[in-house]
Motif scaffolding. Structure first.
Motif, PDB file in Angstrom:
ATOM      1  N   VAL A 156      -6.626  -4.154   9.929  1.00 17.60           N
ATOM      2  CA  VAL A 156      -7.732  -5.097   9.720  1.00 17.60           C
ATOM      3  C   VAL A 156      -7.251  -6.537   9.543  1.00 17.60           C
ATOM      4  N   VAL A 157      -5.935  -6.742   9.434  1.00 13.52           N
ATOM      5  CA  VAL A 157      -5.395  -8.092   9.291  1.00 13.52           C
ATOM      6  C   VAL A 157      -4.173  -8.228  10.196  1.00 13.52           C
ATOM      7  N   GLU A 158      -3.723  -9.451  10.362  1.00 15.85           N
ATOM      8  CA  GLU A 158      -2.482  -9.701  11.086  1.00 15.85           C
ATOM      9  C   GLU A 158      -1.338  -9.871  10.086  1.00 15.85           C
ATOM     10  N   GLY A 159      -0.139  -9.494  10.514  1.00 15.39           N
ATOM     11  CA  GLY A 159       1.014  -9.636   9.641  1.00 15.39           C
ATOM     12  C   GLY A 159       1.300  -8.353   8.873  1.00 15.39           C
ATOM     13  N   PRO A 160       2.453  -8.290   8.241  1.00 18.54           N
ATOM     14  CA  PRO A 160       2.872  -7.085   7.523  1.00 18.54           C
ATOM     15  C   PRO A 160       2.127  -6.885   6.213  1.00 18.54           C
ATOM     16  N   GLY A 161       1.903  -5.620   5.882  1.00 21.37           N
ATOM     17  CA  GLY A 161       1.283  -5.267   4.612  1.00 21.37           C
ATOM     18  C   GLY A 161       2.210  -4.408   3.776  1.00 21.37           C
ATOM     19  N   ALA A 162       1.625  -3.588   2.919  1.00 19.51           N
ATOM     20  CA  ALA A 162       2.430  -2.784   1.995  1.00 19.51           C
ATOM     21  C   ALA A 162       3.314  -1.768   2.711  1.00 19.51           C
ATOM     22  N   VAL A 163       2.814  -1.185   3.797  1.00 20.85           N
ATOM     23  CA  VAL A 163       3.608  -0.174   4.502  1.00 20.85           C
ATOM     24  C   VAL A 163       4.852  -0.805   5.112  1.00 20.85           C
ATOM     25  N   GLN A 164       4.664  -1.938   5.816  1.00 24.10           N
ATOM     26  CA  GLN A 164       5.824  -2.623   6.398  1.00 24.10           C
ATOM     27  C   GLN A 164       6.760  -3.146   5.323  1.00 24.10           C
ATOM     28  N   ALA A 165       6.231  -3.423   4.141  1.00 27.77           N
ATOM     29  CA  ALA A 165       7.053  -3.957   3.059  1.00 27.77           C
ATOM     30  C   ALA A 165       7.882  -2.892   2.362  1.00 27.77           C
ATOM     31  N   GLY A 166       7.658  -1.616   2.698  1.00 21.30           N
ATOM     32  CA  GLY A 166       8.510  -0.566   2.142  1.00 21.30           C
ATOM     33  C   GLY A 166       7.887   0.296   1.062  1.00 21.30           C
ATOM     34  N   ALA A 167       6.574   0.353   0.971  1.00 25.06           N
ATOM     35  CA  ALA A 167       5.935   1.143  -0.091  1.00 25.06           C
ATOM     36  C   ALA A 167       6.337   2.610  -0.029  1.00 25.06           C
ATOM     37  N   ILE A 168       6.387   3.183   1.174  1.00 24.94           N
ATOM     38  CA  ILE A 168       6.730   4.599   1.274  1.00 24.94           C
ATOM     39  C   ILE A 168       8.203   4.831   0.949  1.00 24.94           C
ATOM     40  N   GLN A 169       9.061   3.903   1.364  1.00 28.40           N
ATOM     41  CA  GLN A 169      10.483   4.037   1.025  1.00 28.40           C
ATOM     42  C   GLN A 169      10.694   4.040  -0.482  1.00 28.40           C
ATOM     43  N   VAL A 170       9.922   3.232  -1.194  1.00 30.41           N
ATOM     44  CA  VAL A 170      10.038   3.207  -2.649  1.00 30.41           C
ATOM     45  C   VAL A 170       9.588   4.544  -3.228  1.00 30.41           C
TER      46      VAL A 170
END
Length: 218
Positions: free
Chosen positions: A68-82
């Motif tokens: 729904v937006v452009e640019g990285p969000g929580a998933v791209q920022a590594g939420a699942i890796q954490v």
């Protein structure tokens, strides 16, 4: 989830927050592949993280991220890796948490006569609007699992706001989405951060003569 499972999940989530906050970086080497082959647990948690901090789709047909937006969000920022970090006590509980969220999504959809595809998790099958409405309700004071969602959201936020799973200097260099969005400054040439101006407009107290090299009091 039984009451015992809920207590175990909350204890593990709370312990995870303490570890993440208390560690300069988790330095998680593993990464979740950006493909449609991710497990239902990962897809569900990705959709939850994307509901909190939306981002753009990683590839065509990316159903976990609503885009729904452009640019990285929580998933791209590594939420699942954490969440999946081997240094945190969460991995065994993530399938149960995802199952709980999908059960809530199924109930939400049934009441509203929303058709859910059988090829993906129930929560992932919801539109972003319905995901947002469902997640908003999870934080109601009357929700029995409210604390679980609160702490899970806190961990998601930490991944985006502080890049807690990678070295900070490396995260800045790689243009980590959360740090870039907040305008986090790069380090100096030696990899250290120094600030020319004091936050209170004046120097702090002189360093005590017996302070150790690490900055700890003698």
């Amino acid at each position: 989830m039984s009451a015992l499972d809920r207590r175990a999940a909350l204890k593990a989530l709370t312990a995870a927050v303490a570890i993440v906050v208390g560690s300069p970086s988790l330095l998680v080497p593993e990464a979740v592949a950006a493909s449609g082959e991710a497990s239902w647990t990962v897809q569900t948690l990705e959709a939850f993280a994307d509901t909190l901090i939306p981002g753009e789709r990683r590839f065509p047909g990316d159903s976990s991220i609503a885009g729904v937006v452009e640019g990285p969000g929580a998933v791209q920022a590594g939420a699942i890796q954490v969440l999946q970090s081997s240094k945190l006590p969460l991995s065994p509980l993530l399938p149960g948490i995802a199952t709980l969220l999908n059960a809530r999504a199924t109930a939400y959809a049934a009441v509203r006569l929303i058709w859910l595809p059988v090829t993906r998790p129930a929560f992932v099958g919801l539109s972003f609007t319905h995901r947002t409405r469902l997640v908003s309700g999870l934080f109601d004071a009357s929700d029995v699992d409210r604390q679980i969602w609160q702490v899970l959201s806190l961990l998601t936020g930490l991944a985006f706001d502080s890049a807690s799973h990678v070295d900070t200097a490396e995260a800045v260099k790689q243009r980590h989405g959360g740090l870039a969005w907040t305008g986090f400054p790069p380090p100096g040439e030696d990899g250290l951060w120094r600030f020319a101006q004091y936050s209170y407009g004046r120097p702090l107290a002189d360093l005590h003569s017996q302070t150790t090299a690490s900055g700890s009091p003698a």
